[in-house]
Motif scaffolding. Structure first.
Motif, PDB file in Angstrom:
ATOM      1  N   ALA A   1     -14.406  12.138   6.230  1.00 20.44           N
ATOM      2  CA  ALA A   1     -13.730  11.755   7.479  1.00 20.44           C
ATOM      3  C   ALA A   1     -12.641  10.729   7.164  1.00 20.44           C
ATOM      4  O   ALA A   1     -12.722   9.572   7.574  1.00 20.44           O
ATOM      5  CB  ALA A   1     -14.734  11.181   8.477  1.00 20.44           C
ATOM      6  N   PRO A   2     -11.598  11.140   6.432  1.00 21.34           N
ATOM      7  CA  PRO A   2     -10.560  10.175   6.021  1.00 21.34           C
ATOM      8  C   PRO A   2      -9.806   9.557   7.187  1.00 21.34           C
ATOM      9  O   PRO A   2      -9.444   8.377   7.144  1.00 21.34           O
ATOM     10  CB  PRO A   2      -9.630  11.016   5.140  1.00 21.34           C
ATOM     11  CG  PRO A   2      -9.849  12.428   5.583  1.00 21.34           C
ATOM     12  CD  PRO A   2     -11.306  12.501   5.953  1.00 21.34           C
TER      13      PRO A   2
ATOM     14  N   VAL B   1      -9.107   5.491   7.887  1.00 21.14           N
ATOM     15  CA  VAL B   1      -7.750   4.968   8.029  1.00 21.14           C
ATOM     16  C   VAL B   1      -7.594   4.215   9.343  1.00 21.14           C
ATOM     17  O   VAL B   1      -6.990   3.135   9.403  1.00 21.14           O
ATOM     18  CB  VAL B   1      -6.712   6.111   7.914  1.00 21.14           C
ATOM     19  CG1 VAL B   1      -5.338   5.647   8.384  1.00 21.14           C
ATOM     20  CG2 VAL B   1      -6.640   6.611   6.481  1.00 21.14           C
ATOM     21  N   ARG B   2      -8.152   4.775  10.421  1.00 20.16           N
ATOM     22  CA  ARG B   2      -8.046   4.121  11.730  1.00 20.16           C
ATOM     23  C   ARG B   2      -8.837   2.816  11.753  1.00 20.16           C
ATOM     24  O   ARG B   2      -8.353   1.790  12.239  1.00 20.16           O
ATOM     25  CB  ARG B   2      -8.543   5.059  12.831  1.00 20.16           C
ATOM     26  CG  ARG B   2      -7.537   6.128  13.220  1.00 20.16           C
ATOM     27  CD  ARG B   2      -7.968   6.859  14.475  1.00 20.16           C
ATOM     28  NE  ARG B   2      -9.171   7.645  14.248  1.00 20.16           N
ATOM     29  CZ  ARG B   2      -9.168   8.891  13.778  1.00 20.16           C
ATOM     30  NH1 ARG B   2      -8.016   9.475  13.476  1.00 20.16           N
ATOM     31  NH2 ARG B   2     -10.284   9.550  13.619  1.00 20.16           N
TER      32      ARG B   2
ATOM     33  N   ASP C   1      -1.482   1.768   7.489  1.00 17.53           N
ATOM     34  CA  ASP C   1      -0.220   2.455   7.802  1.00 17.53           C
ATOM     35  C   ASP C   1       0.142   3.344   6.616  1.00 17.53           C
ATOM     36  O   ASP C   1       0.457   2.857   5.527  1.00 17.53           O
ATOM     37  CB  ASP C   1       0.879   1.424   8.051  1.00 17.53           C
ATOM     38  CG  ASP C   1       2.205   2.090   8.420  1.00 17.53           C
ATOM     39  OD1 ASP C   1       2.212   3.321   8.635  1.00 17.53           O
ATOM     40  OD2 ASP C   1       3.223   1.368   8.478  1.00 17.53           O
ATOM     41  N   LEU C   2       0.108   4.660   6.823  1.00 20.89           N
ATOM     42  CA  LEU C   2       0.405   5.595   5.753  1.00 20.89           C
ATOM     43  C   LEU C   2       1.897   5.927   5.650  1.00 20.89           C
ATOM     44  O   LEU C   2       2.289   6.736   4.808  1.00 20.89           O
ATOM     45  CB  LEU C   2      -0.403   6.879   5.949  1.00 20.89           C
ATOM     46  CG  LEU C   2      -1.916   6.707   5.812  1.00 20.89           C
ATOM     47  CD1 LEU C   2      -2.623   8.000   6.171  1.00 20.89           C
ATOM     48  CD2 LEU C   2      -2.287   6.270   4.398  1.00 20.89           C
ATOM     49  N   GLY C   3       2.700   5.320   6.484  1.00 25.19           N
ATOM     50  CA  GLY C   3       4.144   5.463   6.360  1.00 25.19           C
ATOM     51  C   GLY C   3       4.686   6.755   6.939  1.00 25.19           C
ATOM     52  O   GLY C   3       3.989   7.526   7.603  1.00 25.19           O
ATOM     53  N   SER C   4       5.944   7.021   6.629  1.00 28.05           N
ATOM     54  CA  SER C   4       6.654   8.155   7.224  1.00 28.05           C
ATOM     55  C   SER C   4       6.341   9.479   6.555  1.00 28.05           C
ATOM     56  O   SER C   4       6.721  10.535   7.058  1.00 28.05           O
ATOM     57  CB  SER C   4       8.166   7.901   7.148  1.00 28.05           C
ATOM     58  OG  SER C   4       8.561   7.745   5.788  1.00 28.05           O
ATOM     59  N   GLU C   5       5.645   9.447   5.396  1.00 29.59           N
ATOM     60  CA  GLU C   5       5.354  10.682   4.673  1.00 29.59           C
ATOM     61  C   GLU C   5       3.983  11.263   5.048  1.00 29.59           C
ATOM     62  O   GLU C   5       3.383  11.997   4.277  1.00 29.59           O
ATOM     63  CB  GLU C   5       5.400  10.423   3.157  1.00 29.59           C
ATOM     64  CG  GLU C   5       6.717   9.881   2.654  1.00 29.59           C
ATOM     65  CD  GLU C   5       7.858  10.837   2.934  1.00 29.59           C
ATOM     66  OE1 GLU C   5       7.632  12.065   2.811  1.00 29.59           O
ATOM     67  OE2 GLU C   5       8.953  10.370   3.274  1.00 29.59           O
TER      68      GLU C   5
ATOM     69  N   LEU D   1      -5.275  13.767   9.135  1.00 28.64           N
ATOM     70  CA  LEU D   1      -5.959  13.764   7.845  1.00 28.64           C
ATOM     71  C   LEU D   1      -7.202  14.630   7.963  1.00 28.64           C
ATOM     72  O   LEU D   1      -8.114  14.330   8.730  1.00 28.64           O
ATOM     73  CB  LEU D   1      -6.344  12.330   7.442  1.00 28.64           C
ATOM     74  CG  LEU D   1      -5.180  11.403   7.119  1.00 28.64           C
ATOM     75  CD1 LEU D   1      -5.697   9.994   6.827  1.00 28.64           C
ATOM     76  CD2 LEU D   1      -4.396  11.921   5.926  1.00 28.64           C
ATOM     77  N   ASN D   2      -7.246  15.696   7.218  1.00 27.52           N
ATOM     78  CA  ASN D   2      -8.333  16.662   7.337  1.00 27.52           C
ATOM     79  C   ASN D   2      -9.542  16.294   6.481  1.00 27.52           C
ATOM     80  O   ASN D   2      -9.415  15.671   5.431  1.00 27.52           O
ATOM     81  CB  ASN D   2      -7.856  18.058   6.928  1.00 27.52           C
ATOM     82  CG  ASN D   2      -7.058  18.730   8.034  1.00 27.52           C
ATOM     83  OD1 ASN D   2      -6.883  18.155   9.102  1.00 27.52           O
ATOM     84  ND2 ASN D   2      -6.562  19.911   7.762  1.00 27.52           N
TER      85      ASN D   2
END
Length: 238
Positions: A148-149, A153-154, A159-163, A215-216
């Motif tokens: 459950a990535p 992250v949440r 912040d994973l940025g624009s990519e 994110l899967n």
């Protein structure tokens, strides 16, 4: 009876080993004193691991019995459960890594709950014990992370940025755990080994596997089953 015979044989093998070691070291200057020092130093640590393991397992099993979820008398007579406990205890004695010891406890606890009703439980548990013996805490961390990535992250407000739409798996992992960047080669190898075990869906740690803006989950059904089997805190908490 079976357990007592096995224990007797184990003690006999241990005694033979110590006699052989003492005889060998007796041929080396200061050998006997070195052997005595070694056993005096490390035997208490070995015993402490075993005592801590047994104490915690007993506490957890007693709690489950008090809740009416298991019958310890019935389990004590079950050879399959005894086999799993003996194997898990041996592995716990050999490990200092908390993640692996907790995984072993999960196997024992979940087996105690399901072994008498599920005919396949012993085979699964026995197989997973062998896997725990060969993997590292990084394997376990990778599995837990990519089950459950998005949630991780949440929770960590990363912040994973624009990519985001083209993120590689390794980019996500090191964004969550930047302290492990210096071990990138080792962790990449761990990922490949998880794929070889059938635990994750993509072989390359550089694959994406993520939908745009999402994110899967990257663990397989087999990987999910392993994670369920090694978890026990929620079963014995409160």
């Amino acid at each position: 009876m079976v357990q007592s015979i096995r224990e007797k044989r184990r003690v006999e093998r241990s005694e033979r080993y110590h006699k052989t070691a003492e005889a060998f070291l007796g041929c080396i200057p200061y050998g006997s004193s070195a052997y005595s020092f070694f056993t005096t130093l490390f035997k208490p640590l070995y015993q402490k691991r075993r005592e801590d393991w047994v104490k915690d397992i007993i506490i957890r099993l007693n709690k489950l019995e008090n809740e009416g979820r298991i019958d310890l008398d019935e389990l004590a007579e079950n050879e399959e459960f005894n086999t799993l406990v003996i194997k898990a205890t041996r592995l716990a004695e050999e490990n200092h890594q908390k993640e692996k010891v907790e995984a072993l406890k999960g196997i024992v606890i979940n087996s105690s709950l399901e072994l008498l009703q599920d005919k396949e439980m012993f085979d699964w548990a026995n197989h997973f014990l062998k896997i725990i013996e060969t993997i590292s805490p990084f394997h376990i961390l990778l599995l837990k992370t990519f089950q459950a990535p998005g949630d991780i992250v949440r929770v960590k407000s990363i912040d994973l940025g624009s990519e985001f739409n083209s993120l590689q798996t390794k980019t996500v992992f090191f964004a969550i755990y930047p302290e492990y960047r210096d071990r990138a080669k080792l962790i990449t190898q761990c990922w490949k080994e998880l794929h070889d075990l059938g635990f994750v869906a993509f072989e390359s740690f550089e694959d994406g596997g993520h939908m745009p803006g999402q994110l899967n989950k990257l663990t397989t059904d087999f990987g999910d089953k392993f994670l369920r089997m090694i978890r026990s805190d929620e079963l014995t908490s409160n």
